[in-house]
Scaffold this motif. Structure first.
Motif, PDB file in Angstrom:
ATOM      1  N   PRO A 119       0.810  -1.220   0.000  1.00 21.16           N
ATOM      2  CA  PRO A 119       0.000   0.000   0.000  1.00 21.16           C
ATOM      3  C   PRO A 119       0.847   1.277   0.000  1.00 21.16           C
ATOM      4  O   PRO A 119       0.502   2.245  -0.666  1.00 21.16           O
ATOM      5  N   SER A 120       1.965   1.272   0.713  1.00 20.74           N
ATOM      6  CA  SER A 120       2.814   2.462   0.746  1.00 20.74           C
ATOM      7  C   SER A 120       3.429   2.741  -0.620  1.00 20.74           C
ATOM      8  O   SER A 120       3.558   3.893  -1.037  1.00 20.74           O
ATOM      9  N   LYS A 155       0.640   4.171  -2.866  1.00 19.08           N
ATOM     10  CA  LYS A 155       0.390   5.581  -2.541  1.00 19.08           C
ATOM     11  C   LYS A 155       1.502   6.472  -3.078  1.00 19.08           C
ATOM     12  O   LYS A 155       1.254   7.562  -3.572  1.00 19.08           O
ATOM     13  N   ARG A 213       0.999   9.447  -5.642  1.00 20.84           N
ATOM     14  CA  ARG A 213       1.479  10.790  -5.276  1.00 20.84           C
ATOM     15  C   ARG A 213       2.386  11.349  -6.363  1.00 20.84           C
ATOM     16  O   ARG A 213       2.287  12.518  -6.745  1.00 20.84           O
ATOM     17  N   SER A 232      -2.774  15.219  -0.175  1.00 17.30           N
ATOM     18  CA  SER A 232      -2.214  13.996   0.390  1.00 17.30           C
ATOM     19  C   SER A 232      -3.091  12.812   0.005  1.00 17.30           C
ATOM     20  O   SER A 232      -4.303  12.936  -0.180  1.00 17.30           O
ATOM     21  N   MET A 233      -2.455  11.663  -0.123  1.00 19.62           N
ATOM     22  CA  MET A 233      -3.167  10.452  -0.530  1.00 19.62           C
ATOM     23  C   MET A 233      -4.171  10.061   0.550  1.00 19.62           C
ATOM     24  O   MET A 233      -3.877  10.137   1.731  1.00 19.62           O
ATOM     25  N   GLY A 234      -5.351   9.668   0.117  1.00 17.39           N
ATOM     26  CA  GLY A 234      -6.372   9.228   1.061  1.00 17.39           C
ATOM     27  C   GLY A 234      -7.289  10.335   1.548  1.00 17.39           C
ATOM     28  O   GLY A 234      -8.303  10.055   2.186  1.00 17.39           O
ATOM     29  N   SER A 235      -6.937  11.593   1.269  1.00 14.65           N
ATOM     30  CA  SER A 235      -7.829  12.673   1.688  1.00 14.65           C
ATOM     31  C   SER A 235      -8.974  12.773   0.677  1.00 14.65           C
ATOM     32  O   SER A 235      -8.814  12.477  -0.500  1.00 14.65           O
ATOM     33  N   ASP A 264      -8.044  15.747  -6.232  1.00 22.65           N
ATOM     34  CA  ASP A 264      -6.642  15.369  -6.031  1.00 22.65           C
ATOM     35  C   ASP A 264      -5.696  16.553  -6.158  1.00 22.65           C
ATOM     36  O   ASP A 264      -4.621  16.558  -5.578  1.00 22.65           O
ATOM     37  N   LYS A 299      -5.363   8.878 -11.312  1.00 20.40           N
ATOM     38  CA  LYS A 299      -5.233   7.442 -11.036  1.00 20.40           C
ATOM     39  C   LYS A 299      -3.994   6.918 -11.743  1.00 20.40           C
ATOM     40  O   LYS A 299      -3.838   7.095 -12.943  1.00 20.40           O
TER      41      LYS A 299
END
Length: 140
Positions: free
Chosen positions: A3-4, A7, A11, A36-39, A43, A61
């Motif tokens: 996952p990191s 992301k 990013r 930031s990713m996930g916010s 984007d 994406k």
């Protein structure tokens, strides 16, 4: 993929989109930022001066495979009063953009004064550097 790593890949693509808008449209770097990713939400966040040059809402994406329809729905859900646009990329391929078909065709529609870009929901900026090339017909 961890996952990191996913992301980080996302990013990096968001930052590429941000950087190309800065470079090609002359947007000041302080007027546009990659979220930031996930916010939630868009984007790429833009100040009013950046919106005047690029009045679209961006969803990014960077995935090997994706459901384009679902991603575009996400862009629509986050667009607010702006036209949604999906920037997408996958490994070893150039980035692509998805927009509504009618919006795309209207970019080239001419109004009564023979000027393009008059019939859009949101007025697009003038691009002085870009001019369509003239197509000359071969003489018989």
């Amino acid at each position: 993929m961890k996952p990191s790593s996913a992301k980080q890949k996302g990013r990096k693509f968001q930052q590429w989109v941000r950087d190309i808008l800065i470079e090609r449209l002359g947007i000041h770097p302080e007027d546009i930022e990659s979220r930031s990713m996930g916010s939630g939400g868009e984007d790429i966040m833009m100040a009013k001066s950046a919106r005047e040059k690029f009045p679209l809402s961006i969803e990014c994406k960077n995935q090997q495979s994706l459901n384009v329809w679902k991603c575009y729905q996400q862009a629509e859900a986050n667009c607010g009063e702006y036209e949604p646009v999906l920037f997408m990329k996958r490994n070893n391929q150039k980035p692509l953009v998805v927009v509504d078909a009618e919006f795309f065709v209207n970019l080239f529609k001419k109004g009564e004064d023979d000027e393009p870009i008059k019939n859009l929901k949101y007025k697009m900026p003038e691009f002085e550097e870009f001019k369509f090339p003239e197509i000359k017909k071969e003489e018989e």
